[in-house]
Each structure stands twice: as C-alpha cells, then as structure tokens.
Scaffold this active site. Structure first.
Site, PDB file in Angstrom:
ATOM      1  N   ARG A  46     117.746 -14.088 -15.654  1.00  0.00           N
ATOM      2  CA  ARG A  46     116.646 -13.667 -16.532  1.00  0.00           C
ATOM      3  C   ARG A  46     116.562 -12.147 -16.482  1.00  0.00           C
ATOM      4  NH1 ARG A  46     111.121 -12.388 -15.735  1.00  0.00           N
ATOM      5  NH2 ARG A  46     109.714 -13.138 -17.376  1.00  0.00           N
ATOM      6  N   SER A 115     111.349 -23.825 -22.448  1.00  0.00           N
ATOM      7  CA  SER A 115     110.033 -23.575 -21.863  1.00  0.00           C
ATOM      8  C   SER A 115     108.968 -24.266 -22.699  1.00  0.00           C
ATOM      9  CB  SER A 115     109.740 -22.077 -21.812  1.00  0.00           C
ATOM     10  OG  SER A 115     110.546 -21.423 -20.876  1.00  0.00           O
ATOM     11  N   LYS A 144     104.959 -12.465 -15.246  1.00  0.00           N
ATOM     12  CA  LYS A 144     104.759 -12.112 -16.651  1.00  0.00           C
ATOM     13  C   LYS A 144     103.395 -11.471 -16.811  1.00  0.00           C
ATOM     14  CE  LYS A 144     107.622 -15.604 -18.946  1.00  0.00           C
ATOM     15  NZ  LYS A 144     107.616 -16.679 -19.970  1.00  0.00           N
TER      16      LYS A 144
END
Length: 220
Positions: A46, A115, A144
């Site tokens: 990621r 997701s 996040k």
C-alpha cells in the site's frame, strides 16, 4: 449456477499491509522477509504517496521476496502496478477501478479483494466475483486521516451471513482485539501499524498468529 471456487488457502489469518509511510526506516522487502520468517504469508503493498517509478521498484522487490518465502503479494489500488510486477492480485477501494473492469484486466487467475464498509457493498463484491472482502473500519484508526464511519464488532457480525467470501477485518486492530474479531465472524485481520510500527516485527507477527484459531494459522 456454477459453484464458487474454493478460496485460496492463504486468504485467512494475518494479512499484513506494508506501507512505506508507516515504516520509512527499513526497505519493505526486509520487513516482508522478517514477517514471513515468523509465519506471515499474506501481504499487501500500500503506497499512496510515492511516484510510480519508485512504487514499481518497491513492488518488484516485494514480489521477489514474496516468491522466495512462499507468500502472496497483493497490490493496493493499482491494477497497472499489479500487472507490471505480476503480483498475485489487487485490492480495490470503493473509489478505484470497478471490480468487473479489474477482473477483465487481471484475468481469472488473479486475486481481487474489495474494501467494504456497508452491507450492500459486501453483497455487491460477493455478487461481482471478488475473492475476499476487507470490512471496516472496525475501530478508529490513525492510518487514514479520513475514513468511513466505524462499524464495530456488531457491524462485522451483521455482514457475516451476507457473504461466503473470506472476510478480513480492518481498522484499529490490536493484538488484544483479535479474539473478539474472530468470534464475530472474521476469517482474518488486516493489520498495518500494530506490526509495522512494532520495535520487534517478528515478535509482533508471532503474537498475532498465536491469537488466531488454529484453523486460521499458516501451515508451518
């Protein structure tokens, strides 16, 4: 209607997400190798910030390390990057390439995860031919800056009957929360900071795996 193929045997247990923004002091391939040496077999690359050339170099190094350790490597968001390094698959967010398009690009042999944050998204991913879903955030997370509303363990329990796909809980997961998450119906836990930010990555991996039910631990 044809039966769905059995999930890949490594789509369970600990799912370690490798993000250079979380562990900038070490090459990610070294982190993968250390985690794999202590039992991890499922990884995601990621990288929301690096230019494509740098992301490609990191992904290639991770692809080699995954192959050497018998692990799966999934690339977050980027179908083009997953194809460029022949990754095992891609993980799509709700704002990424639509699932049918990703499948047409990657082909039937690659893993596609999605997701999800709401029951209808879980159903859509299941009907659309995803190989697994990530569901969350289960708890508040600092990874996040902006994320969907926390779904909690009750949200996880509610979506479990909606899909026969492997479900990975994500969002604010710690070693202490693994037992409750697995009892709520998850097939695995997707973890970033709880392992990447640990002073001893190998110990963190071992501790997470020890908390998993025996059926969800990688074969030694």
């Amino acid at each position: 209607m044809s039966a769905r193929p059995a999930p890949h045997p490594l789509l369970k247990g600990l799912y370690l997400i490798l993000d250079p923004a979380v562990r900038a002091d070490r090459p990610l391939e070294e982190v993968l190798q250390e985690a794999a040496a202590h039992g991890a077999r499922l990884f995601q690359y990621r990288d929301k910030l690096s230019p494509m050339g740098e992301a490609y170099r990191r992904a290639m190094a991770l692809r080699r390390a995954a192959a050497e350790t018998g692990s799966l490597l999934i690339v977050n968001d980027r179908c083009d990057l997953a194809l460029a390094v022949d990754a095992d698959g891609v993980h799509l967010g709700q704002e990424d390439v639509p699932l049918p398009h990703a499948r047409s690009l990657l082909g039937a042999g690659k893993i596609i995860g999605v997701s999800t944050h709401r029951p209808e998204q879980v159903e859509e991913a299941t009907e659309g031919g995803a190989d697994y879903v990530g569901f969350g955030p289960i708890f508040p997370t600092g990874t996040k800056s902006q994320h969907d509303p926390v779904v909690g363990l009750d949200g996880l329990r509610a979506i479990r009957p909606l899909t026969d796909l492997p479900v990975f809980a994500i969002g604010g997961i710690t070693i202490e929360s693994v037992d409750a998450i697995m009892r709520a119906g998850a097939d695995g836990v997707a973890v970033i900071s709880a392992v990447l930010a640990a002073s001893d990555i190998g110990q963190a991996v071992r501790t997470f795996i020890a908390r998993l039910p025996a059926a969800d631990r990688p074969a030694s």
